[in-house]
Motif scaffolding. Structure first.
Motif, short mmCIF file in Angstrom:
data_model
loop_
_atom_site.label_atom_id
_atom_site.label_comp_id
_atom_site.label_asym_id
_atom_site.label_seq_id
_atom_site.Cartn_x
_atom_site.Cartn_y
_atom_site.Cartn_z
N GLU A 166 49.77 38.22 44.13
CA GLU A 166 48.39 37.74 43.99
C GLU A 166 48.02 37.47 42.54
O GLU A 166 47.16 36.63 42.25
CB GLU A 166 47.41 38.75 44.60
N GLN A 167 48.66 38.21 41.60
CA GLN A 167 48.40 37.96 40.19
C GLN A 167 48.74 36.50 39.86
O GLN A 167 48.00 35.81 39.14
CB GLN A 167 49.26 38.88 39.31
N LEU A 168 49.84 36.04 40.42
CA LEU A 168 50.28 34.66 40.14
C LEU A 168 49.39 33.65 40.87
O LEU A 168 49.00 32.62 40.32
CB LEU A 168 51.74 34.47 40.56
N LEU A 169 49.05 33.98 42.12
CA LEU A 169 48.23 33.04 42.90
C LEU A 169 46.82 32.94 42.33
O LEU A 169 46.20 31.87 42.38
CB LEU A 169 48.19 33.50 44.37
N ALA A 170 46.32 34.05 41.78
CA ALA A 170 44.99 34.01 41.17
C ALA A 170 45.00 33.06 39.97
O ALA A 170 44.06 32.28 39.77
CB ALA A 170 44.57 35.41 40.73
N ALA A 171 46.07 33.13 39.17
CA ALA A 171 46.17 32.22 38.01
C ALA A 171 46.24 30.77 38.47
O ALA A 171 45.65 29.87 37.86
CB ALA A 171 47.40 32.58 37.18
N ALA A 172 46.99 30.54 39.57
CA ALA A 172 47.07 29.19 40.11
C ALA A 172 45.70 28.71 40.56
O ALA A 172 45.32 27.55 40.35
CB ALA A 172 48.05 29.16 41.28
N SER A 173 44.95 29.62 41.17
CA SER A 173 43.60 29.28 41.64
C SER A 173 42.70 28.90 40.47
O SER A 173 41.94 27.94 40.53
CB SER A 173 43.02 30.47 42.41
N ILE A 174 42.80 29.67 39.38
CA ILE A 174 42.00 29.36 38.19
C ILE A 174 42.34 27.97 37.66
O ILE A 174 41.47 27.23 37.22
CB ILE A 174 42.24 30.43 37.09
N ALA A 175 43.62 27.63 37.74
CA ALA A 175 44.06 26.32 37.22
C ALA A 175 43.74 25.18 38.19
O ALA A 175 44.10 24.03 37.94
CB ALA A 175 45.55 26.36 36.93
N GLY A 176 43.10 25.52 39.30
CA GLY A 176 42.72 24.49 40.24
C GLY A 176 43.83 24.06 41.18
O GLY A 176 43.73 23.03 41.85
N ARG A 177 44.89 24.84 41.24
CA ARG A 177 46.01 24.53 42.13
C ARG A 177 45.84 25.30 43.44
O ARG A 177 45.17 26.34 43.48
CB ARG A 177 47.33 24.93 41.46
N ARG A 178 46.47 24.77 44.49
CA ARG A 178 46.35 25.44 45.79
C ARG A 178 47.33 26.61 45.85
O ARG A 178 48.55 26.42 45.87
CB ARG A 178 46.63 24.48 46.92
N PRO A 179 46.79 27.84 45.88
CA PRO A 179 47.66 29.02 45.84
C PRO A 179 48.69 29.02 46.96
O PRO A 179 49.83 29.44 46.76
CB PRO A 179 46.67 30.18 45.98
N ARG A 180 48.31 28.57 48.16
CA ARG A 180 49.23 28.66 49.30
C ARG A 180 50.51 27.86 49.03
O ARG A 180 51.59 28.27 49.40
CB ARG A 180 48.52 28.14 50.55
N ARG A 181 50.32 26.70 48.39
CA ARG A 181 51.49 25.86 48.12
C ARG A 181 52.42 26.47 47.07
O ARG A 181 53.58 26.08 46.96
CB ARG A 181 51.03 24.49 47.63
N LEU A 182 51.88 27.36 46.25
CA LEU A 182 52.69 27.93 45.16
C LEU A 182 53.23 29.32 45.49
O LEU A 182 53.90 29.93 44.67
CB LEU A 182 51.84 28.00 43.89
#
Lengths: 372, 231
Positions: free
Chosen positions: B103-119
């Motif tokens: 989730e630490q990584l997905l949260a950063a992806a979310s901040i960057a405007g990327r779709r966490p599920r895809r990453l």
């Protein structure tokens, strides 16, 4: 969306605790609203349902006017002679009696002219005027044991009042209303215990007030001066009901305190929460989260806690309403509940605003060289 | 994407305690290279990283990321540069409490405007690559200091940043883990062609780096030199 929800889950213990506090305060807001509406209803519902725009009292009655005010027939004729309005006599007094089946009841006696615009008619049975001294009782008196065909004997005076009809809910000063012909009301109001109180008894031809149905209230002041009355809009006459003002002030004060307590509680929680997560906020800023985004996260979290807590509190208040039923004056219509809860949720969210400045001041620089 | 610092001056503190930490520093960092910033504590390594990473606006000078002056950008624009182009691994306090490693990584992806599920798959791959693949669902509080550092490195690499800034990556890990981390940083730098700047006291990290930059030389504190250009 992901991050604030992850944070909510991560700190669910704290948020559930806070949500529970919001729930309880919201339930209190809903419950107090229910009692406020119920008490008001129990005090002035009979006045509310009067199809009048204004009420004219005698000028000497400053408080508790329905009990103190007396206007005579000359004044009634004077009002009836005015253009652009209808006038009808209204008598209001509290009394008690016992039915021929043994039901002891308190009644707010509303004397009206049968056939006038104040005549409530009858949902069941016959309206006023179909039987000498016949009365139409409110549903509340049916709940207390009266029914059509009963005869109520007024305590001490011995006046017999046959029940001819039933109308809807109507109460005055927490006492259920019985409508009776105004001349019967005059005997009831002015007779002396022990003296003859039959239909032929000599009593003053006076009334508590004159109900007016005016096209507009502009000309009423001049007529007041001419006839020596003091006319108020119907809504203002509620204050003349016993206990109305005191109850309103008490319940409104409680509600006002709750509307202050709500945002302070929510604001305090989020203030502490924001202080505790300053390191996380700094990290998020360092990772590129904008101030606006952090504000949005905080507001979203506050929204979830406040809205969920308030909704649950509303459900609890409604449940309390169902439980207490008719045992106490509690009335919580959906519109009243939703309005009270929406206002509470809004002020709760406003409490979050107390913390927003601290959220925006988080410094990403603390991440470099910071040793947490 | 290149990074260039031109006559950068930074003073920290206020009043009598105000100290010039960077004084007219010039440096150029090329894509696909790892530069080790070395120097004693207090020599300005972290401050340089802060300036390069758009966390701190210099009092004077330019910070050019691919020709764009970060020092001239507003607060929200610098935040945007951070989330879109820069990966950070801080010395401590890297992780969000209560969130799992992945989730630490997905949260950063979310901040960057990327779709966490895809990453998510990529995030799990990276966590495995840094050696914490078996700790995906462990929360930050359940990880050791070294594991936290490695999760932070995976997070910094997740979005293949143009600029990777790393502060003391081996401070909390043992020698073998340190080797793994530095090799991963170097490999990722060479593979993605990003500019990587590592502040370190660890000679092992300096050895792996393509360039070594002494803060004393940059600030002139020891030698009087004020300029250091990287090829």
């Amino acid at each position: 969306m992901l991050l604030p929800l992850l944070e909510l889950r991560a700190a669910r213990g704290r948020f559930v605790l806070m949500g529970t506090v919001v729930l309880l305060v919201a339930a209190l807001v809903g419950t107090v609203s229910g009692f406020t509406t119920g008490l008001t209803d129990d005090t002035v519902s009979a006045l509310r349902r009067l199809p009048a725009t204004h009420v004219a009292f005698s000028p000497d009655a400053k408080t508790d006017q329905f009990a103190r005010s007396l206007v005579d027939e000359r004044t009634l004729r004077g009002w009836r002679g005015q253009d652009g309005l209808e006038a009808a006599p209204l008598g209001v007094s509290l009394t008690r009696g016992t039915s021929d089946r043994g039901a002891e009841v308190d009644m707010a006696a509303f004397g009206v002219e049968p056939g006038s615009f104040l005549d409530p008619g009858a949902d069941r049975g016959a309206p006023l005027g179909t039987e000498p001294d016949g009365i139409v009782i409110s549903q509340d008196l049916v709940d207390e044991g009266l029914r059509v065909g009963d005869t109520v004997v007024v305590d001490r005076l011995g006046i017999k009042l046959p029940v001819t009809g039933v109308t809807g809910h109507s109460a005055y000063g927490h006492v259920p209303v019985a409508y009776l012909p105004v001349d019967t009301w005059q005997r009831l109001r002015f007779s002396t215990p022990g003296a003859p109180a039959g239909p032929s008894a000599e009593v003053p031809r006076q009334y508590s007030a004159i109900a007016l149905r005016a096209d507009d209230g502009a000309g009423l002041t001049g007529t007041d001066r001419e006839l020596g009355t003091r006319t108020v809009p119907l809504k203002d006459s509620y204050a003349a009901a016993p206990g109305y003002s005191g109850e309103r002030i008490t319940m409104t004060s409680i509600q006002a305190f709750l509307y202050v307590i709500g945002p302070l509680v929510v604001g305090s929680f989020f203030s502490v929460w924001t202080v505790q997560r300053q390191p996380e906020l700094a990290l998020l800023r360092a990772l590129g989260a904008s101030r606006r985004r952090l504000l949005g996260h905080t507001l979203l979290q506050a929204g979830v806690v406040v809205v969920a807590g308030t909704a649950a509190g509303g459900a609890l208040a409604a449940g309390i309403g169902l439980l207490v039923g008719g045992a106490v004056p509690f009335s919580l219509p959906a519109a009243t509940l939703l309005t009270a809860l929406a206002a509470f949720a809004l002020v709760g969210l406003a409490g979050t605003a107390l913390t927003l400045r601290r959220v925006t001041r988080s410094d990403p620089m603390t991440m470099l060289g910071a040793n947490r | 994407m290149s990074l260039e610092l031109s006559d950068v001056t930074v003073a920290l503190g206020s009043g009598d305690a105000r100290t010039t930490v960077l004084d007219g520093v010039c440096a150029r960092f090329s894509p696909g290279t790892v530069t080790a910033l070395v120097g004693p504590s207090g020599s300005g390594k972290s401050t340089l990283l802060a300036v390069a990473g758009a966390l701190l606006r210099p009092d004077d000078g330019q910070v050019l990321l691919d020709g764009r002056d970060l020092a001239a950008l507003g607060d929200s624009q610098r935040a945007r540069v951070r989330r879109e182009h820069i990966g950070y691994m801080f010395q401590s306090g890297n992780l969000l409490s209560g969130l799992t490693a992945v989730e630490q990584l997905l949260a950063a992806a979310s901040i960057a405007g990327r779709r966490p599920r895809r990453l998510r798959h990529r995030a799990e791959e990276l966590l495995a690559a840094v050696g914490v693949g078996h700790r995906l669902t462990h929360r930050a509080e359940q990880l050791s200091g070294g594991e936290r550092q490695r999760v932070a490195l995976a997070r910094a690499l997740l979005l293949a940043p143009a600029l990777l800034l790393v502060d003391e990556p081996t401070a909390a890990v043992d020698r073998s883990q340190a080797g793994t981390l530095t090799e991963l940083i170097a490999a990722s730098t060479h593979e993605h062609g990003c500019v990587t700047v590592v502040a370190t006291h660890d000679p092992a990290v300096s050895e792996v780096a393509d360039h070594r930059l002494d803060m004393a030389a940059l600030t002139g504190a020891a030698t009087g030199a004020r300029r250091a250009d990287q090829p």
